[in-house]
Write a protein that holds these residues in place. Structure first.
Motif: not given
Length: 74
Positions: A1-18
């Motif tokens: 399954m495909r999940i869209t992810v948005k990591c905010y503020a200091t968590l942006d380092r975990f943001q998936p590239e795609s």
């Protein structure tokens, strides 16, 4: 399954590239965080499809997840 992810503020380092990840059916929000390398204590506020969700929530194909860090201020 495909999940869209948005990591905010200091968590942006975990943001998936795609902006999305592929996970097996039945994956929980906690398992997604572990997959991304996010310590759950760093992301105490999480949303699925714009609704607050606890870490034990099971994800579904097409869900949009938002992870927010601890916020400080004064």
């Amino acid at each position: 399954m495909r999940i869209t992810v948005k990591c905010y503020a200091t968590l942006d380092r975990f943001q998936p590239e795609s902006g999305a990840v592929e996970l097996p059916e039945g994956t929980t929000l906690l398992a997604l965080m572990q997959h991304l390398g996010v310590d759950p204590e760093e992301a105490p506020v999480s949303f699925i499809n714009d609704t607050f969700a606890p870490a034990a929530t099971v994800l579904h194909d097409g869900d949009a997840v938002g992870l927010l860090p601890v916020v400080g201020g004064g």
